[in-house]
Scaffold this motif. Sequence first.
Motif, PDB file in Angstrom:
ATOM      1  N   ASN A  46       0.821  -1.211   0.000  1.00  0.00           N
ATOM      2  CA  ASN A  46       0.000   0.000   0.000  1.00  0.00           C
ATOM      3  C   ASN A  46       0.856   1.262   0.000  1.00  0.00           C
ATOM      4  O   ASN A  46       1.959   1.271   0.546  1.00  0.00           O
ATOM      5  CB  ASN A  46      -0.909   0.034   1.226  1.00  0.00           C
ATOM      6  N   SER A  47       0.316   2.314  -0.600  1.00  0.00           N
ATOM      7  CA  SER A  47       1.028   3.592  -0.623  1.00  0.00           C
ATOM      8  C   SER A  47       0.047   4.695  -1.004  1.00  0.00           C
ATOM      9  O   SER A  47      -0.801   4.492  -1.874  1.00  0.00           O
ATOM     10  CB  SER A  47       2.155   3.545  -1.657  1.00  0.00           C
ATOM     11  N   THR A  48       0.190   5.832  -0.378  1.00  0.00           N
ATOM     12  CA  THR A  48      -0.515   7.044  -0.838  1.00  0.00           C
ATOM     13  C   THR A  48       0.517   8.016  -1.397  1.00  0.00           C
ATOM     14  O   THR A  48       0.478   8.392  -2.578  1.00  0.00           O
ATOM     15  CB  THR A  48      -1.297   7.702   0.325  1.00  0.00           C
ATOM     16  N   ARG A  49       1.496   8.417  -0.549  1.00  0.00           N
ATOM     17  CA  ARG A  49       2.455   9.446  -0.924  1.00  0.00           C
ATOM     18  C   ARG A  49       3.361   9.027  -2.082  1.00  0.00           C
ATOM     19  O   ARG A  49       3.476   9.726  -3.084  1.00  0.00           O
ATOM     20  CB  ARG A  49       3.366   9.807   0.263  1.00  0.00           C
ATOM     21  N   THR A  50       4.033   7.895  -1.924  1.00  0.00           N
ATOM     22  CA  THR A  50       5.057   7.522  -2.912  1.00  0.00           C
ATOM     23  C   THR A  50       4.412   7.258  -4.269  1.00  0.00           C
ATOM     24  O   THR A  50       4.857   7.771  -5.297  1.00  0.00           O
ATOM     25  CB  THR A  50       5.816   6.280  -2.417  1.00  0.00           C
ATOM     26  N   ARG A  99       7.452  -0.824  -5.652  1.00  0.00           N
ATOM     27  CA  ARG A  99       7.473  -1.048  -4.198  1.00  0.00           C
ATOM     28  C   ARG A  99       7.094  -2.505  -3.976  1.00  0.00           C
ATOM     29  O   ARG A  99       6.115  -2.999  -4.535  1.00  0.00           O
ATOM     30  CB  ARG A  99       6.481  -0.140  -3.471  1.00  0.00           C
ATOM     31  N   HIS A 126      14.440   2.972   1.242  1.00  0.00           N
ATOM     32  CA  HIS A 126      13.382   3.811   0.648  1.00  0.00           C
ATOM     33  C   HIS A 126      14.076   5.072   0.128  1.00  0.00           C
ATOM     34  O   HIS A 126      13.990   6.152   0.708  1.00  0.00           O
ATOM     35  CB  HIS A 126      12.357   4.137   1.734  1.00  0.00           C
ATOM     36  N   GLN A 129      12.199   8.470  -0.401  1.00  0.00           N
ATOM     37  CA  GLN A 129      11.855   9.111   0.877  1.00  0.00           C
ATOM     38  C   GLN A 129      13.093   9.764   1.489  1.00  0.00           C
ATOM     39  O   GLN A 129      13.044  10.887   1.981  1.00  0.00           O
ATOM     40  CB  GLN A 129      11.283   8.060   1.848  1.00  0.00           C
ATOM     41  N   PRO A 248       7.908  10.470   7.988  1.00  0.00           N
ATOM     42  CA  PRO A 248       7.665  10.130   6.578  1.00  0.00           C
ATOM     43  C   PRO A 248       6.182   9.966   6.258  1.00  0.00           C
ATOM     44  O   PRO A 248       5.784  10.067   5.098  1.00  0.00           O
ATOM     45  CB  PRO A 248       8.408   8.796   6.390  1.00  0.00           C
ATOM     46  N   ALA A 249       5.357   9.716   7.321  1.00  0.00           N
ATOM     47  CA  ALA A 249       3.925   9.477   7.186  1.00  0.00           C
ATOM     48  C   ALA A 249       3.675   8.171   6.393  1.00  0.00           C
ATOM     49  O   ALA A 249       4.567   7.745   5.660  1.00  0.00           O
ATOM     50  CB  ALA A 249       3.222  10.662   6.561  1.00  0.00           C
ATOM     51  N   PRO A 250       2.520   7.539   6.545  1.00  0.00           N
ATOM     52  CA  PRO A 250       1.371   7.997   7.309  1.00  0.00           C
ATOM     53  C   PRO A 250       1.649   8.042   8.813  1.00  0.00           C
ATOM     54  O   PRO A 250       2.419   7.233   9.319  1.00  0.00           O
ATOM     55  CB  PRO A 250       0.277   6.967   6.983  1.00  0.00           C
TER      56      PRO A 250
HETATM   57  N1   CP Z   1       6.188   7.775   3.324  1.00  0.00           N
HETATM   58  C1   CP Z   1       5.659   6.858   2.512  1.00  0.00           C
HETATM   59  O1   CP Z   1       6.351   6.036   1.912  1.00  0.00           O
HETATM   60  O2   CP Z   1       4.283   6.923   2.409  1.00  0.00           O
HETATM   61  P1   CP Z   1       3.394   5.933   1.556  1.00  0.00           P
HETATM   62  O3   CP Z   1       3.500   4.565   2.187  1.00  0.00           O
HETATM   63  O4   CP Z   1       1.988   6.492   1.625  1.00  0.00           O
HETATM   64  O5   CP Z   1       3.926   5.903   0.152  1.00  0.00           O
END
Ligand code: CP
Length: 293
Positions: A46-50, A99, A126, A129, A248-250
């Motif tokens: 899962n990922s939102t940002r990357t 990823r 990563h 990041q 780095p979030a979430p």
């Molecule tokens: N920081 C980071 O990698 O966020 P995601 O998992 O949402 O991509």
Amino acid sequence: MKNIVKMGDLTNEEVFQLIHRGLEIKNGKHVESRDDLYVANLFFENSTRTKHSFEIAEHKHKLKVINFEVATSSVNKGETLYDTCKTLEMLGCNLLVIRHSQNAYYEELKNLNIPILNGGDGSGEHPSQCLLDLMTMYEKFGTFENLNIIIAGDIKNSRVAKSNYRMLTRLGAKVRFVCPDIYKDETLGEVVDFDDVIGEVDVCMLLRVQHERHAEKMGLTKEEYHEQYGLTPQRYEKLKETAIVMHPAPVNRDVEIASELVEAPKSVIFEQMKNGMFMRQAMIEKIIKDNQL
Ligand code: CP
């Protein structure tokens, strides 16, 4: 192929070039359109940002983005990662962003003729990041020499901690850790008590407790973790005037960081996300240039 799959792939000079280019793009410098190139983003975790910042970065360079979804792909019929990537190469794809939960998954892709940008490998590294974190620190401090940094959280299982520790120490920063014993990584740096160092750090970087993987092994409630290893309002008050708070979030609000501090004046957490898009544009430009695509 010239890939960016771990920070060790980059010289210090290349890291600074990427930071400067990311900042230039942020400040409105022109970027080249490459509408002749195809890119696929393969996110097995899962990922939102990357995922979405790579996607937007790709669109800003006018690349053609293949809509690859693991859930509806032949991965679900047992196709290997190598065969999936080789297929995309043979279809004419020019670049892969991947990823994957397997550490160093890219080792089995060495024979491909298509460059790879690593969007995170298991508990390995990563790099995008790390580079956006470096860009954010550089934007604030203008140097890494003698920066006093703590990284608090699940150090052992964190790809962000490993990439950042290796690169920041190479660039002259002092990096120490705050973590429960179970999250220590003996191969990395010194572990310290949060309250002993909070008043002297330039960067306080918090990491997500990975509830989906490791939280149950910790033997602490969320409240206990927050009190011992999280950024509480009391600790925030002890930070230097010039210090920054990163994550780095979430974010698990009220676990690694008190919810009210996520957008506090010293927090650059959302700025990190914004910088991520510009840094990923710089990385895409570099990989296109290095591989003469
Ligand atoms: N920081 C980071 O990698 O966020 P995601 O998992 O949402 O991509």
